[in-house]
Design a protein around this motif. Structure first.
Motif, PDB file in Angstrom:
ATOM      1  N   LYS A 143      58.347  -8.565  12.910  1.00  0.00           N
ATOM      2  CA  LYS A 143      57.138  -8.457  13.718  1.00  0.00           C
ATOM      3  C   LYS A 143      55.766  -9.043  13.974  1.00  0.00           C
ATOM      4  O   LYS A 143      55.525  -9.532  14.314  1.00  0.00           O
ATOM      5  N   PHE A 144      56.348  -9.286  12.938  1.00  0.00           N
ATOM      6  CA  PHE A 144      55.643 -10.202  12.538  1.00  0.00           C
ATOM      7  C   PHE A 144      55.171 -11.826  12.695  1.00  0.00           C
ATOM      8  O   PHE A 144      54.575 -13.072  13.484  1.00  0.00           O
ATOM      9  N   ALA A 145      56.456 -12.173  12.777  1.00  0.00           N
ATOM     10  CA  ALA A 145      57.076 -13.346  13.433  1.00  0.00           C
ATOM     11  C   ALA A 145      56.974 -13.585  15.005  1.00  0.00           C
ATOM     12  O   ALA A 145      56.396 -14.531  14.818  1.00  0.00           O
ATOM     13  N   ARG A 146      57.397 -12.123  15.346  1.00  0.00           N
ATOM     14  CA  ARG A 146      58.150 -12.054  16.878  1.00  0.00           C
ATOM     15  C   ARG A 146      56.428 -12.809  17.721  1.00  0.00           C
ATOM     16  O   ARG A 146      56.064 -13.097  18.500  1.00  0.00           O
ATOM     17  N   GLU A 147      55.377 -11.181  17.092  1.00  0.00           N
ATOM     18  CA  GLU A 147      53.911 -11.778  16.970  1.00  0.00           C
ATOM     19  C   GLU A 147      52.979 -13.175  17.329  1.00  0.00           C
ATOM     20  O   GLU A 147      52.565 -13.554  18.053  1.00  0.00           O
ATOM     21  N   ALA A 148      53.765 -13.712  15.756  1.00  0.00           N
ATOM     22  CA  ALA A 148      52.974 -15.425  16.073  1.00  0.00           C
ATOM     23  C   ALA A 148      53.985 -15.878  16.776  1.00  0.00           C
ATOM     24  O   ALA A 148      53.805 -17.623  16.844  1.00  0.00           O
ATOM     25  N   GLY A 149      54.599 -16.134  17.439  1.00  0.00           N
ATOM     26  CA  GLY A 149      55.828 -16.621  18.481  1.00  0.00           C
ATOM     27  C   GLY A 149      57.286 -17.898  17.866  1.00  0.00           C
ATOM     28  O   GLY A 149      57.426 -18.570  18.442  1.00  0.00           O
ATOM     29  N   MET A 150      57.450 -17.381  16.986  1.00  0.00           N
ATOM     30  CA  MET A 150      58.607 -17.497  15.984  1.00  0.00           C
ATOM     31  C   MET A 150      59.949 -17.120  16.270  1.00  0.00           C
ATOM     32  O   MET A 150      60.807 -18.343  15.739  1.00  0.00           O
ATOM     33  N   GLY A 151      59.953 -16.431  17.355  1.00  0.00           N
ATOM     34  CA  GLY A 151      61.725 -15.709  17.725  1.00  0.00           C
ATOM     35  C   GLY A 151      61.681 -14.844  16.698  1.00  0.00           C
ATOM     36  O   GLY A 151      61.256 -14.714  15.169  1.00  0.00           O
TER      37      GLY A 151
ATOM     38  N   SER B  14      45.793 -21.391   8.639  1.00  0.00           N
ATOM     39  CA  SER B  14      47.067 -21.872   9.245  1.00  0.00           C
ATOM     40  C   SER B  14      48.023 -21.219   8.420  1.00  0.00           C
ATOM     41  O   SER B  14      48.394 -19.707   7.819  1.00  0.00           O
ATOM     42  N   ILE B  15      49.329 -21.462   9.329  1.00  0.00           N
ATOM     43  CA  ILE B  15      50.552 -20.551   9.010  1.00  0.00           C
ATOM     44  C   ILE B  15      51.149 -20.248   7.821  1.00  0.00           C
ATOM     45  O   ILE B  15      51.851 -19.613   7.422  1.00  0.00           O
ATOM     46  N   GLU B  16      50.898 -22.313   7.144  1.00  0.00           N
ATOM     47  CA  GLU B  16      51.591 -21.901   6.050  1.00  0.00           C
ATOM     48  C   GLU B  16      51.040 -21.174   5.192  1.00  0.00           C
ATOM     49  O   GLU B  16      51.210 -20.795   4.016  1.00  0.00           O
ATOM     50  N   THR B  17      49.499 -21.057   5.750  1.00  0.00           N
ATOM     51  CA  THR B  17      48.744 -19.948   4.149  1.00  0.00           C
ATOM     52  C   THR B  17      48.821 -18.210   4.731  1.00  0.00           C
ATOM     53  O   THR B  17      48.853 -17.516   3.396  1.00  0.00           O
ATOM     54  N   VAL B  18      49.290 -17.917   5.637  1.00  0.00           N
ATOM     55  CA  VAL B  18      49.699 -16.631   6.106  1.00  0.00           C
ATOM     56  C   VAL B  18      50.536 -16.164   5.394  1.00  0.00           C
ATOM     57  O   VAL B  18      51.064 -15.243   5.068  1.00  0.00           O
ATOM     58  N   THR B  19      51.674 -17.207   5.740  1.00  0.00           N
ATOM     59  CA  THR B  19      53.209 -16.651   5.830  1.00  0.00           C
ATOM     60  C   THR B  19      53.403 -16.412   4.104  1.00  0.00           C
ATOM     61  O   THR B  19      53.975 -15.837   3.917  1.00  0.00           O
ATOM     62  N   TYR B  20      52.797 -17.350   3.267  1.00  0.00           N
ATOM     63  CA  TYR B  20      52.662 -17.533   1.831  1.00  0.00           C
ATOM     64  C   TYR B  20      51.814 -16.455   1.542  1.00  0.00           C
ATOM     65  O   TYR B  20      52.951 -15.826   0.498  1.00  0.00           O
ATOM     66  N   SER B  21      50.849 -15.867   1.906  1.00  0.00           N
ATOM     67  CA  SER B  21      50.422 -14.973   1.305  1.00  0.00           C
ATOM     68  C   SER B  21      51.074 -13.285   1.939  1.00  0.00           C
ATOM     69  O   SER B  21      51.389 -12.906   0.692  1.00  0.00           O
ATOM     70  N   LEU B  22      51.531 -13.320   3.127  1.00  0.00           N
ATOM     71  CA  LEU B  22      52.486 -12.921   2.935  1.00  0.00           C
ATOM     72  C   LEU B  22      53.518 -12.365   2.549  1.00  0.00           C
ATOM     73  O   LEU B  22      53.826 -10.707   2.111  1.00  0.00           O
ATOM     74  N   GLN B  23      54.350 -13.654   2.043  1.00  0.00           N
ATOM     75  CA  GLN B  23      55.237 -12.935   1.396  1.00  0.00           C
ATOM     76  C   GLN B  23      55.391 -13.071   0.195  1.00  0.00           C
ATOM     77  O   GLN B  23      55.697 -12.214  -0.988  1.00  0.00           O
ATOM     78  N   GLU B  24      54.222 -13.551  -0.642  1.00  0.00           N
ATOM     79  CA  GLU B  24      53.904 -13.448  -2.425  1.00  0.00           C
ATOM     80  C   GLU B  24      53.131 -11.528  -2.264  1.00  0.00           C
ATOM     81  O   GLU B  24      53.772 -10.721  -2.759  1.00  0.00           O
ATOM     82  N   ASN B  25      52.662 -10.907  -1.411  1.00  0.00           N
ATOM     83  CA  ASN B  25      52.379  -9.575  -1.358  1.00  0.00           C
ATOM     84  C   ASN B  25      53.594  -8.578  -1.356  1.00  0.00           C
ATOM     85  O   ASN B  25      53.852  -7.253  -1.961  1.00  0.00           O
ATOM     86  N   ALA B  26      54.228  -8.902  -0.345  1.00  0.00           N
ATOM     87  CA  ALA B  26      55.203  -8.004   0.630  1.00  0.00           C
ATOM     88  C   ALA B  26      56.450  -8.206  -1.055  1.00  0.00           C
ATOM     89  O   ALA B  26      56.828  -6.827  -1.376  1.00  0.00           O
ATOM     90  N   PHE B  27      56.857  -9.491  -1.454  1.00  0.00           N
ATOM     91  CA  PHE B  27      57.679  -9.250  -2.427  1.00  0.00           C
ATOM     92  C   PHE B  27      57.400  -9.150  -3.749  1.00  0.00           C
ATOM     93  O   PHE B  27      57.833  -8.015  -4.097  1.00  0.00           O
ATOM     94  N   ALA B  28      56.346  -9.429  -4.236  1.00  0.00           N
ATOM     95  CA  ALA B  28      55.705  -8.788  -5.610  1.00  0.00           C
ATOM     96  C   ALA B  28      55.909  -7.093  -6.035  1.00  0.00           C
ATOM     97  O   ALA B  28      55.697  -6.373  -6.163  1.00  0.00           O
ATOM     98  N   MET B  29      55.102  -6.735  -4.257  1.00  0.00           N
ATOM     99  CA  MET B  29      55.044  -5.009  -3.856  1.00  0.00           C
ATOM    100  C   MET B  29      56.457  -4.580  -4.632  1.00  0.00           C
ATOM    101  O   MET B  29      56.979  -3.531  -4.900  1.00  0.00           O
ATOM    102  N   SER B  30      57.455  -4.783  -3.904  1.00  0.00           N
ATOM    103  CA  SER B  30      58.983  -4.652  -3.990  1.00  0.00           C
ATOM    104  C   SER B  30      59.538  -4.658  -5.537  1.00  0.00           C
ATOM    105  O   SER B  30      59.842  -3.944  -5.857  1.00  0.00           O
ATOM    106  N   CYS B  31      58.766  -5.604  -6.211  1.00  0.00           N
ATOM    107  CA  CYS B  31      59.583  -5.795  -7.311  1.00  0.00           C
ATOM    108  C   CYS B  31      58.528  -5.200  -8.448  1.00  0.00           C
ATOM    109  O   CYS B  31      59.613  -5.177  -9.398  1.00  0.00           O
ATOM    110  N   GLU B  32      57.813  -4.816  -7.928  1.00  0.00           N
ATOM    111  CA  GLU B  32      56.513  -3.995  -9.097  1.00  0.00           C
ATOM    112  C   GLU B  32      57.901  -3.024  -9.084  1.00  0.00           C
ATOM    113  O   GLU B  32      57.460  -1.973 -10.160  1.00  0.00           O
ATOM    114  N   VAL B  33      57.911  -2.165  -7.958  1.00  0.00           N
ATOM    115  CA  VAL B  33      58.751  -0.403  -8.035  1.00  0.00           C
ATOM    116  C   VAL B  33      59.924  -0.794  -8.373  1.00  0.00           C
ATOM    117  O   VAL B  33      60.220   0.365  -9.203  1.00  0.00           O
ATOM    118  N   ALA B  34      60.702  -2.076  -7.848  1.00  0.00           N
ATOM    119  CA  ALA B  34      61.624  -1.892  -8.522  1.00  0.00           C
ATOM    120  C   ALA B  34      61.428  -1.968 -10.563  1.00  0.00           C
ATOM    121  O   ALA B  34      62.321  -1.367 -11.295  1.00  0.00           O
TER     122      ALA B  34
END
Ligand code: ATP
Ligand code: FE2
Length: 347
Positions: A184-192, A238-258
């Protein structure tokens, strides 16, 4: 292959008997969502073919009927390719296994119809399996014995492990699936589509932005994180900074629960599954977390992390070998077939 839809279909009891004489080659059929998959695997776990085709919508999200049309168009080609690659004749198959749920109704019905048509026309027993459990049990092929599964795909975000005759969901998303969020994020940011791999390529940083980190007990929420990431992009980061931060948070949350599930259950193995588990940063984070805890991490190859027919075939085989009794229910798709509805009689 011609697809036949049948109403009021009756399970032919004579086909059950043949499953007691499995000699070893299993056909697995996947069609729960975007991916049509046909896999062939032996009872020793040797993968003879893993054919997949993904439906990619021209715009917007997945349209179930269009995805189903894609699947019915591509199944004949996938069957042909699989049998050619495996150098087998259909009569050499001893069990047909298909994913009966959870998933999108039209897509599930297409896979079930293909599975039935193949099984009946060749007189082979048919078993219907749970897609999410298949993501976990393919980890057993990698060497795991009793793992916690961190299952991160488009629609599903769950932490699953075996306890008291069932695979239990120890934690899950309380809103959208992590992959659908990334898409959804990617679609809204025009990435396909699909967005996950595009985000991964861009996620270079350098800055880590402050974004929502939503772990509530053993559950996670991704919707707010995706919206906040889009606002950061709109406000000029920048898209590089936003995508990096997005990944860090989403994956850290997932790994914390695991990690918490590993601690609660006392289990010593983690398996990754689902399309998002193709992500190198997630793989790295899971590896670091498991090393720090002193537990093992099993990361299947990418073509076994995404939706595929091999894992469906492997689970079907394990169930039949473990004395699971095929019933009429095996022929019915189940859109909301939750992980913890499955009676695990084969372990
Ligand atoms: P399910 O039926 O299990 O929910 P699905 O239809 O979502 O599965 P999968 O192949 O398991 O299919 O996963 C697709 C998701 O994986 C998409 O959301 C896609 O963006 C995401 N994905 C694929 N590769 C990557 C990657 N490298 N990084 C992050 N996400 C990825
Ligand atoms: Fe999946």
């Amino acid at each position: 292959m011609k697809m036949i839809m049948r109403e009021n279909w009756q399970f032919p009891m004579n086909l059950q008997r043949k499953s007691n004489h499995l000699n070893s080659i299993i056909l697995g059929i996947e069609s729960t969502a975007h991916t049509a998959g046909v896999g062939i695997i032996t009872s020793e776990g040797k993968i003879l073919s893993n054919q997949r085709s993904m439906y990619i919508p021209e715009e917007g999200g997945i349209h179930p009927r269009e995805a189903a049309r894609h699947h019915s168009d591509t199944f004949p080609v996938l069957f042909d390719k699989a049998f050619k690659e495996a150098s087998l004749k259909p009569s050499e198959i001893s069990l047909v296994s298909y994913a009966r749920g959870p998933g999108l109704g039209p897509c599930l019905r297409t896979g079930a119809t293909a599975a039935r048509a193949f099984a009946y026309s060749h007189g082979i027993p048919l078993i219907g399996v749970n897609h999410c459990v298949a993501h976990l049990e393919i980890g057993l092929l990698e060497g795991a014995t009793d793992p916690v599964l961190l299952y991160l795909s488009g629609a599903n975000t769950q932490v699953i492990a075996y306890a008291s005759e069932k695979y239990r969901v120890f934690g899950e998303t309380i809103d959208i699936g992590i992959g659908n969020g990334l898409d959804k994020f990617a679609r809204e940011a025009g990435m396909g589509f699909p967005g996950g791999p595009k985000i991964e390529k861009l996620a270079k940083g350098p800055k880590l932005l402050d974004l929502p980190y939503s772990v509530k007990g053993m559950d996670m929420a991704f919707s707010g994180l995706m919206t906040a990431a889009k606002s950061k992009l709109d406000s000029g980061h920048s898209i590089e900074t936003v995508t990096y931060s997005l990944q860090e948070n989403a994956f850290a949350m997932s790994c914390e629960v695991a990690e918490r599930a590993l601690a609660h259950t006392g289990k010593t193995e983690l398996v990754l599954g689902g399309g998002v588990a193709c992500n190198e940063r997630l793989r790295e984070m899971a590896t670091i977390m498991t090393e720090e805890r002193g537990v093992k991490c099993f990361i299947p190859s990418k073509d076994l992390c995404v939706d595929n027919g091999v894992m469906i075939g492997w689970l079907g085989y394990r169930m039949v070998k473990g004395n699971y009794k095929i019933t009429e229910e095996d022929n019915k798709v189940h859109q909301k077939y939750r992980t913890d509805m499955v009676e695990v009689t084969w372990r």
